[in-house]
Scaffold this active site. Structure first.
Site, PDB file in Angstrom:
ATOM      1  N   GLU A 153      -1.905  -0.519   8.360  1.00 32.28           N
ATOM      2  CA  GLU A 153      -2.669  -1.171   9.088  1.00 32.28           C
ATOM      3  C   GLU A 153      -2.043  -2.156   9.640  1.00 32.28           C
ATOM      4  O   GLU A 153      -1.398  -2.145  10.528  1.00 32.28           O
ATOM      5  CB  GLU A 153      -3.164  -1.719   7.593  1.00 32.28           C
ATOM      6  CG  GLU A 153      -2.579  -2.976   7.283  1.00 32.28           C
ATOM      7  CD  GLU A 153      -2.595  -3.745   5.640  1.00 32.28           C
ATOM      8  OE1 GLU A 153      -3.972  -3.050   5.272  1.00 32.28           O
ATOM      9  OE2 GLU A 153      -2.340  -4.267   5.399  1.00 32.28           O
ATOM     10  N   ARG A 158      -1.376  -4.820  -6.159  1.00 34.20           N
ATOM     11  CA  ARG A 158      -0.834  -6.746  -5.960  1.00 34.20           C
ATOM     12  C   ARG A 158       0.543  -6.421  -6.953  1.00 34.20           C
ATOM     13  O   ARG A 158       0.542  -6.473  -8.066  1.00 34.20           O
ATOM     14  CB  ARG A 158      -2.403  -6.983  -6.797  1.00 34.20           C
ATOM     15  CG  ARG A 158      -3.299  -7.570  -5.741  1.00 34.20           C
ATOM     16  CD  ARG A 158      -4.141  -8.737  -5.822  1.00 34.20           C
ATOM     17  NE  ARG A 158      -5.000  -7.731  -7.931  1.00 34.20           N
ATOM     18  CZ  ARG A 158      -5.593  -7.062  -7.510  1.00 34.20           C
ATOM     19  NH1 ARG A 158      -6.136  -6.736  -5.820  1.00 34.20           N
ATOM     20  NH2 ARG A 158      -6.671  -6.341  -8.293  1.00 34.20           N
ATOM     21  N   HIS A 206       3.707  -7.852   1.721  1.00 35.21           N
ATOM     22  CA  HIS A 206       3.152  -8.437   3.197  1.00 35.21           C
ATOM     23  C   HIS A 206       1.803  -9.542   1.734  1.00 35.21           C
ATOM     24  O   HIS A 206       1.829  -9.372   1.083  1.00 35.21           O
ATOM     25  CB  HIS A 206       2.212  -7.978   3.817  1.00 35.21           C
ATOM     26  CG  HIS A 206       0.944  -6.546   3.134  1.00 35.21           C
ATOM     27  ND1 HIS A 206       1.352  -5.379   2.870  1.00 35.21           N
ATOM     28  CD2 HIS A 206      -0.314  -6.925   3.552  1.00 35.21           C
ATOM     29  CE1 HIS A 206       0.116  -4.956   2.618  1.00 35.21           C
ATOM     30  NE2 HIS A 206      -1.060  -5.735   2.862  1.00 35.21           N
ATOM     31  N   HIS A 249       0.810  -1.524   0.014  1.00 33.79           N
ATOM     32  CA  HIS A 249       0.292   0.173  -0.309  1.00 33.79           C
ATOM     33  C   HIS A 249       1.420   1.361  -0.271  1.00 33.79           C
ATOM     34  O   HIS A 249       2.033   1.150   0.171  1.00 33.79           O
ATOM     35  CB  HIS A 249      -0.831  -0.050   0.904  1.00 33.79           C
ATOM     36  CG  HIS A 249      -1.527  -1.025   1.774  1.00 33.79           C
ATOM     37  ND1 HIS A 249      -2.050  -1.616   0.244  1.00 33.79           N
ATOM     38  CD2 HIS A 249      -1.790  -2.161   2.913  1.00 33.79           C
ATOM     39  CE1 HIS A 249      -3.207  -2.369   1.335  1.00 33.79           C
ATOM     40  NE2 HIS A 249      -3.211  -2.961   2.569  1.00 33.79           N
TER      41      HIS A 249
END
Length: 266
Positions: free
Chosen positions: A77, A155, A135, A60
């Site tokens: 996050e 992605r 991740h 991200h």
């Protein structure tokens, strides 16, 4: 203010969700979202995730990269593992630093899967995942995720699934190195614990009765029950639900119950 619940089916979701969630569908449920009425303007998003397969390897953007792309914010996050099979893993960061060319090649040929730092996890583990960290979630997990509220995922690899990759965008924001965060920890089963204290959001895991002293200054707190009952201004709240309270003094966590409390400092 109780938040609207959105049930999201996913190919990697699960059909064995605990009965406490009150779901009667036999669909493969991957996510339960709690939707704020402010929509994209809300600063944080909280959701439950349920995995039966590995999710895509992704990254991200941070605030600066997100703003440059016309987005309102980046995406830090964190995850609190609520349940995990014996083989459950999370991939967070790489197992060694690599060049941009090596990372792109690995993303194309699939060898990036072996480059991730796959960590065995169990119930009670907490992991903070800053923007830019490569991740992936593994199979066999039930977690609650707290994130900056932006729908932006790049992605790098998706195990041959028929979805688009975003190699150029991902390469621009990815940290090509191992990652450890000093907030990562195993959370004791009981007790009130500050898991995240900024800069983008704050998270407390609290038992009942709630000690509001340390968080009394917080406003617009999102409450997510993990076990037992909570009440906000007398309205009952259970697992699978979430609501916003104006302040901590409006929240009552029943004795023996447990919840997450999340807010921003803006």
């Amino acid at each position: 203010m109780k938040l609207r619940t959105r049930i999201v089916e996913k190919p990697w979701g699960r059909r064995d969700l605990p009965a406490a969630f009150g779901l009667t569908t036999n669909a493969a449920i991957g996510e339960i979202w709690f939707e704020h009425p402010d929509g994209d303007a809300a600063p944080i998003l909280v959701k439950f995730l349920f995995t039966s397969q590995r999710l895509s390897i992704q990254v991200h953007p941070d605030d600066a990269a997100a703003h440059a792309a016309g987005l309102p914010r980046g995406k830090d996050e964190c995850w609190l593992v609520l349940d995990a099979t014996n083989e459950a893993e999370l991939g967070v960061g790489l197992n060694q630093t690599c060049s941009a060319d090596a990372l792109r090649t690995a993303a194309v040929d699939g060898s990036i899967e072996a480059m991730l730092d796959w960590r065995s996890v169990k119930a009670g583990d907490f992991i903070y995942n800053p923007a830019g960290t490569i991740h992936a979630l593994g199979a066999g997990l039930m977690i609650v995720e707290i994130q900056q509220n932006v729908d932006c995922t790049y992605r790098l690899y998706d195990y041959g699934r028929p979805r688009a990759l975003h190699l150029d965008a991902a390469m621009r924001v990815a940290n090509r190195k191992p990652h450890r965060d000093n907030r990562d920890r195993h959370v004791p089963a009981d007790g009130q614990i500050m898991l995240v204290d900024g800069p983008h959001f704050c998270v407390v895991r609290a038992d009942g009765p709630l000690d509001t002293g340390a968080i009394r200054s917080a406003r617009q707190i999102q409450i997510v029950p993990l076990r037992g009952e909570c009440c906000i201004d007398g309205e009952r709240l259970c697992l699978g639900e979430s609501a916003i309270a104006a302040q901590a003094d409006n929240v009552v966590i029943a004795p023996g119950a447990q919840a997450l409390l999340c807010w921003t400092t803006d």
